[in-house]
Design a protein around this motif. Sequence first.
Motif, PDB file in Angstrom:
ATOM      1  N   ASP A  97       0.822  -1.218   0.000  1.00 35.12           N
ATOM      2  CA  ASP A  97       0.000   0.000   0.000  1.00 35.12           C
ATOM      3  C   ASP A  97       0.857   1.270   0.000  1.00 35.12           C
ATOM      4  OD1 ASP A  97      -2.373  -1.334  -0.220  1.00 35.12           O
ATOM      5  OD2 ASP A  97      -2.706  -1.463   1.947  1.00 35.12           O
ATOM      6  N   ASN A  98       2.041   1.197   0.616  1.00 34.41           N
ATOM      7  CA  ASN A  98       2.955   2.338   0.518  1.00 34.41           C
ATOM      8  C   ASN A  98       3.329   2.603  -0.934  1.00 34.41           C
ATOM      9  OD1 ASN A  98       4.383   3.949   2.791  1.00 34.41           O
ATOM     10  ND2 ASN A  98       3.984   1.930   3.718  1.00 34.41           N
ATOM     11  N   VAL A  99       3.655   1.530  -1.637  1.00 34.01           N
ATOM     12  CA  VAL A  99       4.083   1.686  -3.024  1.00 34.01           C
ATOM     13  C   VAL A  99       2.920   2.168  -3.893  1.00 34.01           C
ATOM     14  CG1 VAL A  99       5.016   0.465  -5.048  1.00 34.01           C
ATOM     15  CG2 VAL A  99       5.910  -0.026  -2.758  1.00 34.01           C
ATOM     16  N   ALA A 100       1.714   1.679  -3.568  1.00 31.20           N
ATOM     17  CA  ALA A 100       0.543   2.023  -4.398  1.00 31.20           C
ATOM     18  C   ALA A 100      -0.063   3.378  -4.041  1.00 31.20           C
ATOM     19  CB  ALA A 100      -0.520   0.930  -4.245  1.00 31.20           C
ATOM     20  N   PHE A 101       0.471   4.020  -2.973  1.00 36.58           N
ATOM     21  CA  PHE A 101      -0.196   5.194  -2.410  1.00 36.58           C
ATOM     22  C   PHE A 101      -0.475   6.309  -3.424  1.00 36.58           C
ATOM     23  CE2 PHE A 101      -0.316   9.271  -0.225  1.00 36.58           C
ATOM     24  CZ  PHE A 101      -1.350   9.032   0.663  1.00 36.58           C
ATOM     25  N   SER A 102       0.541   6.665  -4.197  1.00 35.49           N
ATOM     26  CA  SER A 102       0.330   7.817  -5.099  1.00 35.49           C
ATOM     27  C   SER A 102      -0.664   7.469  -6.205  1.00 35.49           C
ATOM     28  CB  SER A 102       1.645   8.315  -5.678  1.00 35.49           C
ATOM     29  OG  SER A 102       2.248   7.304  -6.425  1.00 35.49           O
ATOM     30  N   LEU A 103      -0.770   6.185  -6.556  1.00 35.70           N
ATOM     31  CA  LEU A 103      -1.770   5.782  -7.557  1.00 35.70           C
ATOM     32  C   LEU A 103      -3.173   5.898  -6.954  1.00 35.70           C
ATOM     33  CD1 LEU A 103      -0.008   2.658  -9.160  1.00 35.70           C
ATOM     34  CD2 LEU A 103       0.029   5.042  -9.919  1.00 35.70           C
ATOM     35  N   ARG A 104      -3.280   5.568  -5.648  1.00 32.28           N
ATOM     36  CA  ARG A 104      -4.573   5.722  -4.972  1.00 32.28           C
ATOM     37  C   ARG A 104      -5.000   7.189  -4.988  1.00 32.28           C
ATOM     38  NH1 ARG A 104      -4.810   3.978   1.152  1.00 32.28           N
ATOM     39  NH2 ARG A 104      -5.800   5.918   1.818  1.00 32.28           N
ATOM     40  N   MET A 105      -4.023   8.084  -4.726  1.00 29.99           N
ATOM     41  CA  MET A 105      -4.326   9.523  -4.748  1.00 29.99           C
ATOM     42  C   MET A 105      -4.810   9.971  -6.127  1.00 29.99           C
ATOM     43  SD  MET A 105      -3.853  10.936  -1.811  1.00 29.99           S
ATOM     44  CE  MET A 105      -4.653   9.495  -1.182  1.00 29.99           C
ATOM     45  N   LYS A 106      -4.318   9.272  -7.158  1.00 27.25           N
ATOM     46  CA  LYS A 106      -4.716   9.640  -8.519  1.00 27.25           C
ATOM     47  C   LYS A 106      -6.027   8.973  -8.929  1.00 27.25           C
ATOM     48  CE  LYS A 106      -0.324  10.811 -10.647  1.00 27.25           C
ATOM     49  NZ  LYS A 106       0.797  10.366 -11.463  1.00 27.25           N
ATOM     50  N   GLY A 107      -6.604   8.189  -8.019  1.00 24.74           N
ATOM     51  CA  GLY A 107      -7.888   7.565  -8.312  1.00 24.74           C
ATOM     52  C   GLY A 107      -7.798   6.273  -9.115  1.00 24.74           C
ATOM     53  N   ARG A 116       0.364  -2.900 -10.285  1.00 23.61           N
ATOM     54  CA  ARG A 116       1.508  -2.035 -10.596  1.00 23.61           C
ATOM     55  C   ARG A 116       2.511  -2.031  -9.426  1.00 23.61           C
ATOM     56  NH1 ARG A 116       4.909  -0.716 -13.717  1.00 23.61           N
ATOM     57  NH2 ARG A 116       5.761   1.367 -13.652  1.00 23.61           N
ATOM     58  N   ALA A 117       1.968  -1.954  -8.187  1.00 23.83           N
ATOM     59  CA  ALA A 117       2.845  -1.973  -7.006  1.00 23.83           C
ATOM     60  C   ALA A 117       3.636  -3.277  -6.966  1.00 23.83           C
ATOM     61  CB  ALA A 117       2.018  -1.805  -5.728  1.00 23.83           C
ATOM     62  N   ASP A 118       2.967  -4.382  -7.289  1.00 27.25           N
ATOM     63  CA  ASP A 118       3.660  -5.677  -7.258  1.00 27.25           C
ATOM     64  C   ASP A 118       4.762  -5.749  -8.318  1.00 27.25           C
ATOM     65  OD1 ASP A 118       2.224  -6.497  -5.093  1.00 27.25           O
ATOM     66  OD2 ASP A 118       0.792  -7.731  -6.208  1.00 27.25           O
ATOM     67  N   GLU A 119       4.529  -5.120  -9.462  1.00 22.33           N
ATOM     68  CA  GLU A 119       5.579  -5.095 -10.494  1.00 22.33           C
ATOM     69  C   GLU A 119       6.808  -4.335  -9.986  1.00 22.33           C
ATOM     70  OE1 GLU A 119       2.375  -4.924 -14.190  1.00 22.33           O
ATOM     71  OE2 GLU A 119       3.724  -3.216 -13.881  1.00 22.33           O
ATOM     72  N   LEU A 120       6.543  -3.199  -9.331  1.00 24.45           N
ATOM     73  CA  LEU A 120       7.666  -2.407  -8.810  1.00 24.45           C
ATOM     74  C   LEU A 120       8.385  -3.137  -7.681  1.00 24.45           C
ATOM     75  CD1 LEU A 120       8.641   0.310  -9.829  1.00 24.45           C
ATOM     76  CD2 LEU A 120       6.318  -0.066 -10.504  1.00 24.45           C
ATOM     77  N   LEU A 121       7.599  -3.842  -6.831  1.00 29.42           N
ATOM     78  CA  LEU A 121       8.217  -4.594  -5.733  1.00 29.42           C
ATOM     79  C   LEU A 121       9.083  -5.727  -6.290  1.00 29.42           C
ATOM     80  CD1 LEU A 121       5.323  -4.567  -3.129  1.00 29.42           C
ATOM     81  CD2 LEU A 121       7.563  -3.467  -2.928  1.00 29.42           C
ATOM     82  N   ALA A 122       8.647  -6.312  -7.404  1.00 33.66           N
ATOM     83  CA  ALA A 122       9.465  -7.348  -8.038  1.00 33.66           C
ATOM     84  C   ALA A 122      10.766  -6.725  -8.551  1.00 33.66           C
ATOM     85  CB  ALA A 122       8.691  -8.003  -9.188  1.00 33.66           C
ATOM     86  N   LEU A 123      10.658  -5.519  -9.113  1.00 32.53           N
ATOM     87  CA  LEU A 123      11.838  -4.837  -9.650  1.00 32.53           C
ATOM     88  C   LEU A 123      12.901  -4.616  -8.570  1.00 32.53           C
ATOM     89  CD1 LEU A 123      12.972  -3.261 -12.201  1.00 32.53           C
ATOM     90  CD2 LEU A 123      12.022  -1.217 -11.123  1.00 32.53           C
ATOM     91  N   VAL A 124      12.448  -4.281  -7.345  1.00 34.82           N
ATOM     92  CA  VAL A 124      13.424  -4.032  -6.276  1.00 34.82           C
ATOM     93  C   VAL A 124      13.580  -5.258  -5.355  1.00 34.82           C
ATOM     94  CG1 VAL A 124      13.114  -1.528  -6.299  1.00 34.82           C
ATOM     95  CG2 VAL A 124      11.696  -2.919  -4.765  1.00 34.82           C
ATOM     96  N   ASP A 125      13.083  -6.404  -5.827  1.00 34.90           N
ATOM     97  CA  ASP A 125      13.309  -7.664  -5.132  1.00 34.90           C
ATOM     98  C   ASP A 125      12.658  -7.695  -3.739  1.00 34.90           C
ATOM     99  OD1 ASP A 125      14.274 -10.182  -5.181  1.00 34.90           O
ATOM    100  OD2 ASP A 125      16.333  -9.671  -4.640  1.00 34.90           O
ATOM    101  N   MET A 126      11.436  -7.210  -3.643  1.00 33.82           N
ATOM    102  CA  MET A 126      10.759  -7.127  -2.346  1.00 33.82           C
ATOM    103  C   MET A 126       9.400  -7.819  -2.357  1.00 33.82           C
ATOM    104  SD  MET A 126      12.329  -5.554   0.155  1.00 33.82           S
ATOM    105  CE  MET A 126      11.029  -4.836   1.149  1.00 33.82           C
ATOM    106  N   THR A 127       9.122  -8.627  -3.371  1.00 36.09           N
ATOM    107  CA  THR A 127       7.828  -9.283  -3.504  1.00 36.09           C
ATOM    108  C   THR A 127       7.444 -10.049  -2.237  1.00 36.09           C
ATOM    109  OG1 THR A 127       8.244  -9.513  -5.844  1.00 36.09           O
ATOM    110  CG2 THR A 127       6.540 -10.933  -4.931  1.00 36.09           C
ATOM    111  N   HIS A 128       8.416 -10.752  -1.653  1.00 34.69           N
ATOM    112  CA  HIS A 128       8.120 -11.623  -0.513  1.00 34.69           C
ATOM    113  C   HIS A 128       7.745 -10.843   0.745  1.00 34.69           C
ATOM    114  CE1 HIS A 128      12.268 -10.446  -0.388  1.00 34.69           C
ATOM    115  NE2 HIS A 128      12.438 -10.948   0.814  1.00 34.69           N
TER     116      HIS A 128
END
Length: 324
Positions: A97-107, A116-128
């Motif tokens: 939810d931290n990663v998705a926060f600004s998208l939530r603000m954009k509706g 989208r947040a999960d894709e970014l978390l995968a990019l920085v190796d934080m999925t788990h």
Amino acid sequence: MRSGYDLELVHLTKRYGSTVAVRDINHVFAPGSYVCLLGPSGCGKSSTLRMIAGHEEVSEGSIVLDGQDVSSLPPAQRGTAMMFQNYALFPHLSVRDNVAFSLRMKGVDKPTRHKRADELLALVDMTHLADRLPDQLSGGQQQRVALARALVTEPKVLLLDEPLSALDPFLRVRMRTELKKLQRELGITFIHVTHGQDEALALADEIVVMNDAVIEQAGPAREVWAAPRTEFVARFIGGHNVIDLPEGKSTIRSDAIRLSDDGLAATITAVEYQGASVAISTRTDSGDDVLALLPEEDFFKSPKSPGDAVRLSWDDGRLHRLEV
Ligand code: ADP
């Protein structure tokens, strides 16, 4: 695919009351490059970064990103994103939810923003760790979340304010490797504020050295290091000695100095074993402090001690004249 966007600072000035924090700077950032803004505390780095981000008003001049003057746009509309020194994660929100926060603000709807947040978390190796809260993460992990959160808006330029300073030295080196790798993969410009010259040398395609509210020198890392323009840059970037010679102020690399039978007369003030090399501090008869870095085999062929009189020499071709 296009790689990166043009970012230009035009006569950019920042005043806080009577303090001029940034004085009329002009700079074009090469698209898709890793740039370090380097300089001592108080020289205007953060003010520059915050103006680019839109967290600080421009006093004079403009910021042009991808052909558009963004100087008066709010942060979220500029195409920039900022990663803060303390990461500024929301403690009560999960990593996802931290990663998705600004998208939530954009509706953006929940399934889309979580994807989208999960894709970014995968990019920085934080999925788990997506369901954890920030205080259940290590410093390095929090930093990855902060990066993912900044990147979720697909910025044209990522701004990083002393991003490694909260980490211990070991993690700092690891995370800087990750930052560089991420920048290469994304192909966008990263502008990274630091006061550490080794950090800037390790990371930057381009180093912008600031001093006292102005840009003192900008160029490829190797060029700034090998050919400092001013005494300030030579001293700040390290590895050089500034010597007053009859032909003018010059620098000579510490690793280009030899101890020999003739040359500049000096007295050894300290000897420090550093493993691959030995650092010999000297004071010349004319009062300059000069550091010589000798390969350790050379030093131990003829060891020296503090108090010994020596002569310092170098190949003339290694001497670099300062412009100012
Ligand atoms: P750096 O990031 O290189 O340490 P800053 O941009 O933070 O430098 O600061 C540059 C100058 O502006 C300093 O003299 C600092 O004291 C001053 N300054 C920074 N922020 C403010 C502020 N909000 N109000 C007044 N002066 C400020």
